[in-house]
Enzyme design. Structure first.
Site, mmCIF file in Angstrom:
data_model
loop_
_atom_site.group_PDB
_atom_site.id
_atom_site.type_symbol
_atom_site.label_atom_id
_atom_site.label_comp_id
_atom_site.label_asym_id
_atom_site.label_seq_id
_atom_site.Cartn_x
_atom_site.Cartn_y
_atom_site.Cartn_z
ATOM 1 N N LYS A 13 -10.905 6.357 65.802
ATOM 2 C CA LYS A 13 -11.126 6.525 64.540
ATOM 3 C C LYS A 13 -10.970 7.904 64.160
ATOM 4 O O LYS A 13 -10.460 8.759 64.917
ATOM 5 C CB LYS A 13 -12.653 6.296 64.076
ATOM 6 C CG LYS A 13 -13.260 4.639 64.099
ATOM 7 C CD LYS A 13 -14.582 4.509 63.852
ATOM 8 C CE LYS A 13 -15.105 3.057 63.892
ATOM 9 N NZ LYS A 13 -16.390 2.919 63.654
ATOM 10 N N TYR A 53 -13.055 -4.626 57.797
ATOM 11 C CA TYR A 53 -14.520 -4.429 57.742
ATOM 12 C C TYR A 53 -15.119 -5.567 56.608
ATOM 13 O O TYR A 53 -16.393 -5.038 56.279
ATOM 14 C CB TYR A 53 -14.993 -2.835 57.623
ATOM 15 C CG TYR A 53 -14.984 -2.115 58.589
ATOM 16 C CD1 TYR A 53 -15.450 -2.315 59.846
ATOM 17 C CD2 TYR A 53 -14.233 -0.804 58.629
ATOM 18 C CE1 TYR A 53 -15.368 -1.364 60.903
ATOM 19 C CE2 TYR A 53 -14.206 0.059 59.762
ATOM 20 C CZ TYR A 53 -14.757 -0.306 60.769
ATOM 21 O OH TYR A 53 -14.596 0.447 61.889
ATOM 22 N N ASN A 116 -18.576 7.428 64.765
ATOM 23 C CA ASN A 116 -18.741 6.920 66.268
ATOM 24 C C ASN A 116 -17.512 6.924 66.934
ATOM 25 O O ASN A 116 -17.514 5.991 68.030
ATOM 26 C CB ASN A 116 -19.661 5.809 66.322
ATOM 27 C CG ASN A 116 -19.265 4.798 65.589
ATOM 28 O OD1 ASN A 116 -18.002 4.690 65.016
ATOM 29 N ND2 ASN A 116 -19.911 3.624 65.508
ATOM 30 N N HIS A 119 -13.701 2.080 67.503
ATOM 31 C CA HIS A 119 -13.706 0.783 67.206
ATOM 32 C C HIS A 119 -13.244 0.085 68.179
ATOM 33 O O HIS A 119 -12.201 0.384 68.792
ATOM 34 C CB HIS A 119 -13.057 0.426 65.953
ATOM 35 C CG HIS A 119 -13.164 -1.005 65.471
ATOM 36 N ND1 HIS A 119 -14.120 -1.634 65.277
ATOM 37 C CD2 HIS A 119 -12.002 -2.119 66.143
ATOM 38 C CE1 HIS A 119 -13.870 -3.127 65.033
ATOM 39 N NE2 HIS A 119 -12.767 -3.327 65.645
ATOM 40 N N GLU A 132 -8.362 -9.284 64.833
ATOM 41 C CA GLU A 132 -8.161 -7.820 64.380
ATOM 42 C C GLU A 132 -6.607 -7.465 64.937
ATOM 43 O O GLU A 132 -5.794 -6.496 64.538
ATOM 44 C CB GLU A 132 -9.275 -7.005 65.165
ATOM 45 C CG GLU A 132 -10.437 -7.147 64.442
ATOM 46 C CD GLU A 132 -11.682 -6.632 65.180
ATOM 47 O OE1 GLU A 132 -11.374 -5.870 66.128
ATOM 48 O OE2 GLU A 132 -12.699 -6.528 64.258
HETATM 49 P P1 IDP Z 1 -19.635 -1.801 65.779
HETATM 50 O O1 IDP Z 1 -18.371 -0.829 65.549
HETATM 51 O O2 IDP Z 1 -20.243 -0.979 67.036
HETATM 52 O O3 IDP Z 1 -19.045 -3.076 66.063
HETATM 53 P P2 IDP Z 1 -20.714 -2.573 63.505
HETATM 54 O O4 IDP Z 1 -21.985 -2.950 63.240
HETATM 55 O O5 IDP Z 1 -19.704 -3.719 63.260
HETATM 56 O O6 IDP Z 1 -20.707 -1.772 64.701
HETATM 57 O O7 IDP Z 1 -20.492 -1.654 62.098
HETATM 58 C C1 IDP Z 1 -18.998 -1.163 62.038
HETATM 59 C C2 IDP Z 1 -19.280 0.315 61.801
HETATM 60 O O8 IDP Z 1 -19.650 0.549 60.413
HETATM 61 C C3 IDP Z 1 -19.814 1.097 62.830
HETATM 62 O O9 IDP Z 1 -18.838 1.286 63.867
HETATM 63 C C4 IDP Z 1 -20.281 2.196 61.947
HETATM 64 O O10 IDP Z 1 -18.931 3.260 62.007
HETATM 65 C C5 IDP Z 1 -20.368 1.796 60.696
HETATM 66 N N1 IDP Z 1 -21.887 1.509 60.632
HETATM 67 C C6 IDP Z 1 -22.737 0.556 60.902
HETATM 68 N N2 IDP Z 1 -24.085 0.682 60.685
HETATM 69 C C7 IDP Z 1 -24.100 1.859 59.907
HETATM 70 C C8 IDP Z 1 -25.215 2.419 59.377
HETATM 71 O O11 IDP Z 1 -26.191 1.986 59.281
HETATM 72 N N3 IDP Z 1 -24.669 3.434 58.733
HETATM 73 C C9 IDP Z 1 -23.563 4.168 58.666
HETATM 74 N N4 IDP Z 1 -22.463 3.529 59.200
HETATM 75 C C10 IDP Z 1 -22.887 2.371 60.041
HETATM 76 MG MG MG Z 2 -18.285 -4.595 64.915
#
Ligand code: IDP
Ligand code: MG
Length: 157
Positions: A13, A53, A116, A119, A132
């Site tokens: 990212k 997303y 984080n 992805h 994807e």
């Molecule tokens: P993942 O990336 O581990 O699959 P997902 O639940 O699919 O997680 O969420 C996609 C992305 O959205 C996450 O990687 C993170 O960057 C962001 N995200 C998820 N939950 C939150 C939140 O509660 N606050 C802010 N960003 C979030």
């Molecule tokens: Mg996800």
């Protein structure tokens, strides 16, 4: 396709790119024995961000997520290997870096849920990997070749 040919989609990212972590992250997958079959340094536009997303469109963090993922370049890739989607997710860690074990990518390089670093396709979301990959890569951008190391990574290659 053999059992070693499962493909998964992974992306460093914008925070990971800016922090100079592309090489570190790609190295981890190479070291694991996964085969890099596609890679693209690119900027995600608004439309692609919404497609990628889409499942989170109703979430309160969606707008911020789209803004973040379009804010700078990303490094998108396709990795191939046995059980690749699940194995890569295990290497990535939990969604929240603060909850991710040391030794995982998010556990080693992140502290904040919104930044984080990486992805990876979700193995619990059936077909997410193929969807994807299709979203980010044309078929002719995926490179067909033999990885010599595979003969040593797998007992029965
Ligand atoms: P993942 O990336 O581990 O699959 P997902 O639940 O699919 O997680 O969420 C996609 C992305 O959205 C996450 O990687 C993170 O960057 C962001 N995200 C998820 N939950 C939150 C939140 O509660 N606050 C802010 N960003 C979030
Ligand atoms: Mg996800």
């Amino acid at each position: 396709m053999s059992d070693h040919d499962e493909r998964t989609f992974v992306m460093v990212k914008p925070d990971g790119v800016q922090r100079g972590l592309i090489g570190e992250i790609v190295s981890r997958f190479e070291d694991r024995g996964l085969k890099l079959v596609a890679g693209k340094f690119m900027r995600i536009d608004e439309e692609l961000a919404h497609d990628h997303y889409g499942e989170h469109a109703d979430k309160p963090f969606f707008e911020g997520l789209v803004e973040f993922i379009t804010s700078g370049p990303v490094f998108a890739m396709v990795l191939e290997g046995a059980d690749a989607t699940r194995q890569v997710r295990a290497m990535v860690g939990e969604t929240d870096p603060a909850e991710s074990a040391p030794g995982t990518i998010r556990g080693d390089y992140g502290l904040d849920l919104g930044h984080n670093v990486i992805h990876a396709s979700d193995h619990e979301d059936e077909g997410a990997n193929e969807r994807e990959i299709d979203l980010f890569f044309d078929e002719d951008e995926i490179v067909d070749y033999e990885l010599d190391a595979a003969a040593w990574v797998y007992e029965d290659e």
